[in-house]
Design a protein around this motif. Sequence first.
Motif, PDB file in Angstrom:
ATOM      1  N   ASN A 196     -83.280  -3.529  89.539  1.00  0.00           N
ATOM      2  CA  ASN A 196     -81.971  -2.897  89.706  1.00  0.00           C
ATOM      3  C   ASN A 196     -81.210  -3.040  88.404  1.00  0.00           C
ATOM      4  N   ASP A 197     -80.139  -2.293  88.286  1.00  0.00           N
ATOM      5  CA  ASP A 197     -79.365  -2.289  87.044  1.00  0.00           C
ATOM      6  C   ASP A 197     -78.128  -3.165  87.125  1.00  0.00           C
ATOM      7  N   GLU A 198     -78.016  -3.965  88.159  1.00  0.00           N
ATOM      8  CA  GLU A 198     -76.823  -4.782  88.321  1.00  0.00           C
ATOM      9  C   GLU A 198     -77.046  -6.186  87.773  1.00  0.00           C
ATOM     10  N   GLY A 199     -75.993  -6.713  87.142  1.00  0.00           N
ATOM     11  CA  GLY A 199     -76.028  -8.093  86.687  1.00  0.00           C
ATOM     12  C   GLY A 199     -76.864  -8.293  85.444  1.00  0.00           C
ATOM     13  N   CYS A 200     -76.925  -9.548  85.024  1.00  0.00           N
ATOM     14  CA  CYS A 200     -77.691  -9.916  83.840  1.00  0.00           C
ATOM     15  C   CYS A 200     -78.776 -10.900  84.240  1.00  0.00           C
ATOM     16  N   ASP A 201     -79.710 -11.141  83.336  1.00  0.00           N
ATOM     17  CA  ASP A 201     -80.822 -12.044  83.629  1.00  0.00           C
ATOM     18  C   ASP A 201     -80.465 -13.509  83.367  1.00  0.00           C
ATOM     19  N   LEU A 202     -79.719 -13.761  82.293  1.00  0.00           N
ATOM     20  CA  LEU A 202     -79.288 -15.121  81.944  1.00  0.00           C
ATOM     21  C   LEU A 202     -77.850 -15.069  81.468  1.00  0.00           C
ATOM     22  N   LYS A 203     -77.145 -16.195  81.600  1.00  0.00           N
ATOM     23  CA  LYS A 203     -75.805 -16.340  81.044  1.00  0.00           C
ATOM     24  C   LYS A 203     -75.788 -17.583  80.166  1.00  0.00           C
ATOM     25  N   VAL A 204     -75.069 -17.479  79.067  1.00  0.00           N
ATOM     26  CA  VAL A 204     -74.893 -18.603  78.144  1.00  0.00           C
ATOM     27  C   VAL A 204     -73.400 -18.862  78.039  1.00  0.00           C
ATOM     28  N   LYS A 205     -72.985 -20.122  78.274  1.00  0.00           N
ATOM     29  CA  LYS A 205     -71.568 -20.478  78.244  1.00  0.00           C
ATOM     30  C   LYS A 205     -71.382 -21.771  77.475  1.00  0.00           C
ATOM     31  N   GLY A 206     -70.360 -21.814  76.603  1.00  0.00           N
ATOM     32  CA  GLY A 206     -70.075 -23.060  75.920  1.00  0.00           C
ATOM     33  C   GLY A 206     -69.243 -22.885  74.676  1.00  0.00           C
ATOM     34  N   SER A 207     -69.265 -23.923  73.835  1.00  0.00           N
ATOM     35  CA  SER A 207     -68.483 -23.957  72.604  1.00  0.00           C
ATOM     36  C   SER A 207     -69.416 -24.050  71.399  1.00  0.00           C
ATOM     37  N   PRO A 208     -69.561 -22.961  70.622  1.00  0.00           N
ATOM     38  CA  PRO A 208     -70.429 -23.020  69.436  1.00  0.00           C
ATOM     39  C   PRO A 208     -69.991 -24.082  68.438  1.00  0.00           C
ATOM     40  N   PHE A 209     -68.676 -24.281  68.271  1.00  0.00           N
ATOM     41  CA  PHE A 209     -68.182 -25.285  67.337  1.00  0.00           C
ATOM     42  C   PHE A 209     -68.682 -26.671  67.715  1.00  0.00           C
ATOM     43  N   GLN A 210     -68.727 -26.966  69.010  1.00  0.00           N
ATOM     44  CA  GLN A 210     -69.211 -28.261  69.494  1.00  0.00           C
ATOM     45  C   GLN A 210     -70.732 -28.278  69.689  1.00  0.00           C
ATOM     46  N   ARG A 211     -71.387 -27.130  69.441  1.00  0.00           N
ATOM     47  CA  ARG A 211     -72.821 -26.979  69.675  1.00  0.00           C
ATOM     48  C   ARG A 211     -73.196 -27.405  71.094  1.00  0.00           C
ATOM     49  N   SER A 212     -72.317 -27.069  72.000  1.00  0.00           N
ATOM     50  CA  SER A 212     -72.471 -27.461  73.391  1.00  0.00           C
ATOM     51  C   SER A 212     -72.497 -26.209  74.257  1.00  0.00           C
ATOM     52  N   CYS A 213     -73.614 -26.016  74.969  1.00  0.00           N
ATOM     53  CA  CYS A 213     -73.699 -24.847  75.844  1.00  0.00           C
ATOM     54  C   CYS A 213     -74.621 -25.130  77.011  1.00  0.00           C
ATOM     55  N   CYS A 214     -74.511 -24.265  78.011  1.00  0.00           N
ATOM     56  CA  CYS A 214     -75.426 -24.264  79.150  1.00  0.00           C
ATOM     57  C   CYS A 214     -75.971 -22.852  79.295  1.00  0.00           C
ATOM     58  N   ILE A 215     -77.256 -22.751  79.579  1.00  0.00           N
ATOM     59  CA  ILE A 215     -77.899 -21.462  79.810  1.00  0.00           C
ATOM     60  C   ILE A 215     -78.321 -21.436  81.280  1.00  0.00           C
ATOM     61  N   TYR A 216     -77.873 -20.392  81.990  1.00  0.00           N
ATOM     62  CA  TYR A 216     -78.111 -20.295  83.428  1.00  0.00           C
ATOM     63  C   TYR A 216     -78.942 -19.066  83.768  1.00  0.00           C
ATOM     64  N   LYS A 217     -79.774 -19.228  84.790  1.00  0.00           N
ATOM     65  CA  LYS A 217     -80.414 -18.098  85.465  1.00  0.00           C
ATOM     66  C   LYS A 217     -79.890 -18.141  86.890  1.00  0.00           C
ATOM     67  N   ASP A 218     -79.028 -17.211  87.222  1.00  0.00           N
ATOM     68  CA  ASP A 218     -78.266 -17.269  88.471  1.00  0.00           C
ATOM     69  C   ASP A 218     -77.481 -18.585  88.475  1.00  0.00           C
ATOM     70  N   ALA A 219     -77.677 -19.436  89.485  1.00  0.00           N
ATOM     71  CA  ALA A 219     -76.951 -20.711  89.525  1.00  0.00           C
ATOM     72  C   ALA A 219     -77.776 -21.864  88.949  1.00  0.00           C
ATOM     73  N   ASP A 220     -79.008 -21.594  88.522  1.00  0.00           N
ATOM     74  CA  ASP A 220     -79.892 -22.644  88.029  1.00  0.00           C
ATOM     75  C   ASP A 220     -79.683 -22.896  86.539  1.00  0.00           C
ATOM     76  N   LEU A 221     -79.589 -24.165  86.170  1.00  0.00           N
ATOM     77  CA  LEU A 221     -79.450 -24.548  84.769  1.00  0.00           C
ATOM     78  C   LEU A 221     -80.823 -24.500  84.106  1.00  0.00           C
ATOM     79  N   VAL A 222     -80.964 -23.669  83.072  1.00  0.00           N
ATOM     80  CA  VAL A 222     -82.230 -23.493  82.366  1.00  0.00           C
ATOM     81  C   VAL A 222     -82.315 -24.420  81.159  1.00  0.00           C
ATOM     82  N   ALA A 223     -81.193 -24.558  80.429  1.00  0.00           N
ATOM     83  CA  ALA A 223     -81.158 -25.397  79.232  1.00  0.00           C
ATOM     84  C   ALA A 223     -79.716 -25.768  78.936  1.00  0.00           C
ATOM     85  N   GLN A 224     -79.546 -26.861  78.175  1.00  0.00           N
ATOM     86  CA  GLN A 224     -78.211 -27.240  77.724  1.00  0.00           C
ATOM     87  C   GLN A 224     -78.313 -27.967  76.399  1.00  0.00           C
TER      88      GLN A 224
END
Length: 197
Positions: free
Chosen positions: A126-154
Amino acid sequence: MESATSESPYPGSGNWEIPIDLFGSKKHAGVSRGVLAFTDESGNIVFRVNRHPPNPNSSPLPKDKKLLLDASGNTLFSIYRYHNGSWKCYKGNSDENKELVFSVQRTLKTLTRVELEVLFAAERSNDEGCDLKVKGSPFQRSCCIYKDADLVAQSSLMYKLHQMFVSRSKFRLTIFPGTIDHALIVALFVIFLSGRK
């Protein structure tokens, strides 16, 4: 353990049983100063990122190009950043016959926070939504990568992990068990670090 199927939308898919830590810095022995490299817990270089001038004949003209290399110096991905806050990641180094792996669009950019949405190039149901989301602060080099509600990497800065003396430029990237290739996660993290620009 089941092996990855050919239907998986993630290139280089495989299953891992435990989290994997990679340690990033621009100061590693055996790598030119200023080149971002990722090592394993033994200090062996696993990936490195080279900045590369983009092809002036490409259209639309990318703002920046980075190459993600493996430990042997083979180019795994070419990452292009465009003026509109988007990125595209292709297999290998070729500017011709590019095979798109994924595209990234920045959805939030503030002084301290960046959010990205990742769409894989594989056929989608389907064309809805995205496959992964990345959220965080590049300055702090701190992020979380999610697939739906699952944490893939941080990721997190090493000095926040209560090390005695660690440069603020060193960080840890933890990739949790799953089916997403480590190189792909590193490529996303490299894009995330460029997200504040």
